[in-house]
Write a protein that holds these residues in place. Structure first.
Motif, mmCIF file in Angstrom:
data_model
loop_
_atom_site.group_PDB
_atom_site.id
_atom_site.type_symbol
_atom_site.label_atom_id
_atom_site.label_comp_id
_atom_site.label_asym_id
_atom_site.label_seq_id
_atom_site.Cartn_x
_atom_site.Cartn_y
_atom_site.Cartn_z
ATOM 1 N N PRO A 54 0.840 -1.340 0.003
ATOM 2 C CA PRO A 54 0.141 0.157 0.006
ATOM 3 C C PRO A 54 0.830 1.098 0.038
ATOM 4 O O PRO A 54 0.535 2.406 -0.668
ATOM 5 C CB PRO A 54 -0.711 -0.008 1.213
ATOM 6 C CG PRO A 54 -0.849 -1.392 1.769
ATOM 7 C CD PRO A 54 0.630 -2.033 1.097
ATOM 8 N N LEU A 55 1.949 1.391 0.708
ATOM 9 C CA LEU A 55 2.916 2.430 0.714
ATOM 10 C C LEU A 55 3.503 2.658 -0.643
ATOM 11 O O LEU A 55 3.403 3.680 -1.062
ATOM 12 C CB LEU A 55 3.870 2.306 1.788
ATOM 13 C CG LEU A 55 4.989 3.186 1.899
ATOM 14 C CD1 LEU A 55 4.346 4.453 2.485
ATOM 15 C CD2 LEU A 55 6.139 2.871 2.787
ATOM 16 N N ILE A 56 3.853 1.585 -1.371
ATOM 17 C CA ILE A 56 4.476 1.930 -2.708
ATOM 18 C C ILE A 56 3.257 2.548 -3.632
ATOM 19 O O ILE A 56 3.458 3.424 -4.159
ATOM 20 C CB ILE A 56 4.872 0.737 -3.225
ATOM 21 C CG1 ILE A 56 6.240 0.435 -2.420
ATOM 22 C CG2 ILE A 56 5.432 0.984 -4.705
ATOM 23 C CD1 ILE A 56 6.841 -1.248 -2.897
ATOM 24 N N LEU A 57 2.116 2.035 -3.523
ATOM 25 C CA LEU A 57 1.136 2.470 -4.223
ATOM 26 C C LEU A 57 0.651 3.741 -4.078
ATOM 27 O O LEU A 57 0.778 4.651 -4.986
ATOM 28 C CB LEU A 57 -0.015 1.388 -4.222
ATOM 29 C CG LEU A 57 -0.282 0.206 -5.175
ATOM 30 C CD1 LEU A 57 -1.451 -0.410 -4.491
ATOM 31 C CD2 LEU A 57 -0.500 0.849 -6.510
ATOM 32 N N ALA A 58 0.447 4.026 -2.838
ATOM 33 C CA ALA A 58 -0.028 5.379 -2.414
ATOM 34 C C ALA A 58 1.082 6.459 -2.881
ATOM 35 O O ALA A 58 0.836 7.418 -3.378
ATOM 36 C CB ALA A 58 -0.479 5.446 -1.038
ATOM 37 N N SER A 59 2.164 6.135 -2.288
ATOM 38 C CA SER A 59 3.323 7.226 -2.285
ATOM 39 C C SER A 59 3.711 7.490 -3.790
ATOM 40 O O SER A 59 3.994 8.700 -4.168
ATOM 41 C CB SER A 59 4.434 6.994 -1.509
ATOM 42 O OG SER A 59 5.304 5.932 -1.969
ATOM 43 N N LEU A 60 3.807 6.505 -4.526
ATOM 44 C CA LEU A 60 4.344 6.635 -5.982
ATOM 45 C C LEU A 60 3.119 7.236 -6.819
ATOM 46 O O LEU A 60 3.653 8.178 -7.575
ATOM 47 C CB LEU A 60 4.686 5.300 -6.674
ATOM 48 C CG LEU A 60 6.178 4.767 -6.633
ATOM 49 C CD1 LEU A 60 6.257 3.630 -7.379
ATOM 50 C CD2 LEU A 60 7.079 5.802 -7.546
ATOM 51 N N ILE A 61 2.103 6.925 -6.523
ATOM 52 C CA ILE A 61 0.866 7.492 -7.417
ATOM 53 C C ILE A 61 0.813 9.068 -6.858
ATOM 54 O O ILE A 61 0.851 10.020 -7.854
ATOM 55 C CB ILE A 61 -0.402 6.746 -7.278
ATOM 56 C CG1 ILE A 61 -0.362 5.584 -7.933
ATOM 57 C CG2 ILE A 61 -1.618 7.540 -7.799
ATOM 58 C CD1 ILE A 61 -1.512 4.505 -7.797
ATOM 59 N N LYS A 62 0.718 9.292 -5.684
ATOM 60 C CA LYS A 62 0.874 10.594 -5.327
ATOM 61 C C LYS A 62 2.039 11.518 -5.788
ATOM 62 O O LYS A 62 1.767 12.613 -6.182
ATOM 63 C CB LYS A 62 0.520 10.546 -3.739
ATOM 64 C CG LYS A 62 0.566 12.108 -3.255
ATOM 65 C CD LYS A 62 0.319 12.266 -1.937
ATOM 66 C CE LYS A 62 0.826 13.615 -0.994
ATOM 67 N NZ LYS A 62 0.842 14.734 -2.266
ATOM 68 N N GLY A 63 3.168 10.925 -5.554
ATOM 69 C CA GLY A 63 4.598 11.545 -5.927
ATOM 70 C C GLY A 63 4.382 11.910 -7.492
ATOM 71 O O GLY A 63 4.768 12.955 -7.718
ATOM 72 N N ILE A 64 4.027 10.856 -8.433
ATOM 73 C CA ILE A 64 3.948 11.082 -9.652
ATOM 74 C C ILE A 64 3.231 12.120 -10.057
ATOM 75 O O ILE A 64 3.330 13.081 -10.949
ATOM 76 C CB ILE A 64 4.236 9.815 -10.338
ATOM 77 C CG1 ILE A 64 5.346 9.099 -10.163
ATOM 78 C CG2 ILE A 64 3.898 10.147 -11.979
ATOM 79 C CD1 ILE A 64 5.410 7.757 -10.590
ATOM 80 N N SER A 65 1.803 11.883 -9.670
ATOM 81 C CA SER A 65 0.723 12.940 -10.029
ATOM 82 C C SER A 65 1.194 14.273 -9.504
ATOM 83 O O SER A 65 0.661 15.495 -9.900
ATOM 84 C CB SER A 65 -0.646 12.554 -9.513
ATOM 85 O OG SER A 65 -0.617 12.246 -8.083
#
Ligand code: ASP
Length: 436
Positions: A54-65
């Motif tokens: 969940p951390l990878i999903l949430a932080s990468l999606i947030k970070g990239i967007s």
């Protein structure tokens, strides 16, 4: 006690864990430790691993967007990969130099070799079996990319070994989000922002248990570890590897100082809890939540860089594992009496680099990939039986270097794109009152 810095609390937990383990071994409490203490270590480890996907999903999606434009992403991505490959190759070369100078395998007696081989035969076969699923570079040169693209996101998210697949999905999703009109994705963005905050809070809560978790992990480790004689037989090999790992730590300190102007003291103090956790868990993936928090809050690397560089680094950048592949491969060759040519050493640089990239961020992943390195230079892979006995403690050490390398590279990348600021230290247990 409440205001003691986290790394001290973890260190105390580790020391008490070892002490407890030693007392347990000497007072017949092994069974008690196995039944009543070790499960807590497992529970702590599971809780950490639980947060990874969940951390990878949430932080990468947030970070990239949050980046809002693709060129920034490719700039950060390009630098990240270039520096990762550079540090990995450096690590293999350091390992090769040391093992060729020290020659730890030359002094091993024939009898020690036979007994080590016999003792660890079953385990050696098991790991060789695992490695069989991984084709060599010659057989399938594009396998690495093929494995990165999942055909099903639920399947990918179902195992921490597939972290690269989850990363691929998150980056793909994030890029698509940038490309869709802002008002259309507002709700999704807000969702992931909130999701990310919740996951980070989960990290905070799990860290509260870290000193107790490492106590249980280390107590369990002492109770289940092999006798000291074996460590002595393999002492020179372990020494060579640990020396190589220490050199790598020094390399990071120098790189950070030169490129970011931050002192080694600042750097190591900030990431000490992540290093201690890496040591206790032997898993970069399990340590990832803590590494991310420390790098962002204590080293001052901005979220956009942290959320991109660290999840990728946890699986791709394993400098400790790289030093290990080089030292272990040559050590085994030396014990068998193989004379490695310069060409063989170059092959090791190449395969060990790929093998460390391909290793999953979980305990003992490195030894599975070592089989492939050995095969590439024509040394019997059954030789991994020689180093089994000391592999776990050395796995703990190399994982520390893996995690430290990721943190150092994230600072370098952040500096190069103007995203290295001042630390925004939150007290790790600032929520203690709310949860206690
Ligand atoms: N345990 C290491 C890690 O998770 C991988 C290895 O076995 O070298 O970083």
């Amino acid at each position: 006690m409440k205001n003691l810095p986290l790394h001290w609390k973890i260190l105390i937990g580790m020391a008490l864990g070892v002490l407890f383990g030693v007392v347990a071994v000497n007072t017949g409490l092994e069974d008690f430790t196995r039944k009543w203490i070790m499960p807590w270590g497992k529970i702590f480890l599971n809780a950490l691993k639980l947060i990874a996907v969940p951390l990878i999903l949430a932080s990468l999606i947030k970070g990239i967007s949050d980046l809002k434009d693709i060129s920034k992403l490719s700039q950060i991505g390009g630098r990240t990969l270039a520096i990762y490959v550079a540090t990995t190759v450096t690590a293999v070369v350091i390992g090769l130099l040391l093992v060729n100078i020290i020659q730890p395998g030359s002094g091993i007696a024939e009898s020690t070799r036979t007994s080590l081989m016999k003792e660890n035969q079953t385990k050696s076969n098991e790991y060789q079996g695992k490695a069989k699923d991984t084709p060599t570079f010659k057989e399938a040169p594009l396998r690495f990319i093929e494995d990165m693209v999942p055909d099903n996101i639920v399947g990918a998210a179902s195992s921490n070994k597939n972290m690269l697949q989850v990363i691929f999905f998150a980056i793909f999703f994030g890029i698509a989000m940038i490309l869709v009109k802002e008002e259309k994705v507002r709700v999704v963005k807000e969702f992931f922002d909130g999701f990310n905050d919740i996951v980070l809070k989960m990290v905070d809560l799990v860290i509260l248990a870290a000193p107790y978790g490492v106590f249980a992990l280390l107590a369990g480790l002492v109770v289940t570890s092999p006798s000291a004689d074996i460590f002595i037989a393999l002492g020179k090999y372990a020494f060579t590897l640990i020396l190589g790992l220490a050199v790598m730590i020094g390399v990071y300190a120098v790189l950070v100082a030169i490129f970011t102007g931050k002192s080694p003291g600042f750097f190591f103090k900030a990431i000490a809890p992540a290093q201690l956790l890496a040591f206790s868990t032997s898993s970069s993936a399990a340590t990832l939540p803590v590494t991310m928090e420390r790098v962002e809050e204590h080293l001052g690397v901005e979220k956009e860089v942290v959320s991109f560089v660290l999840p990728i680094g946890a699986t791709v950048n394993m400098d400790g594992t790289s030093v290990y592949q080089a030292v272990a491969a040559v050590f085994i060759a030396q014990v068998y009496g193989f004379d490695l040519t310069f060409g063989d050493q170059i092959t090791i640089v190449f395969t060990a680099t790929l093998a460390s990239i391909g290793s999953a961020a979980v305990p003992s992943a490195g030894i599975v990939m070592l089989v492939i390195v050995l095969e590439s230079i024509g040394v019997p892979p059954a030789g991994i039986a020689l180093i089994f006995a000391v592999d776990r403690p050395l796995d703990m050490c190399r994982t520390v270097v893996n995690v430290t390398g990721d943190a150092a590279v994230s600072m370098l990348v952040a500096k190069s794109v103007g995203k290295l600021g001042e630390p925004k230290v939150k007290n790790w247990d600032d929520n203690y009152d709310k949860v206690a």
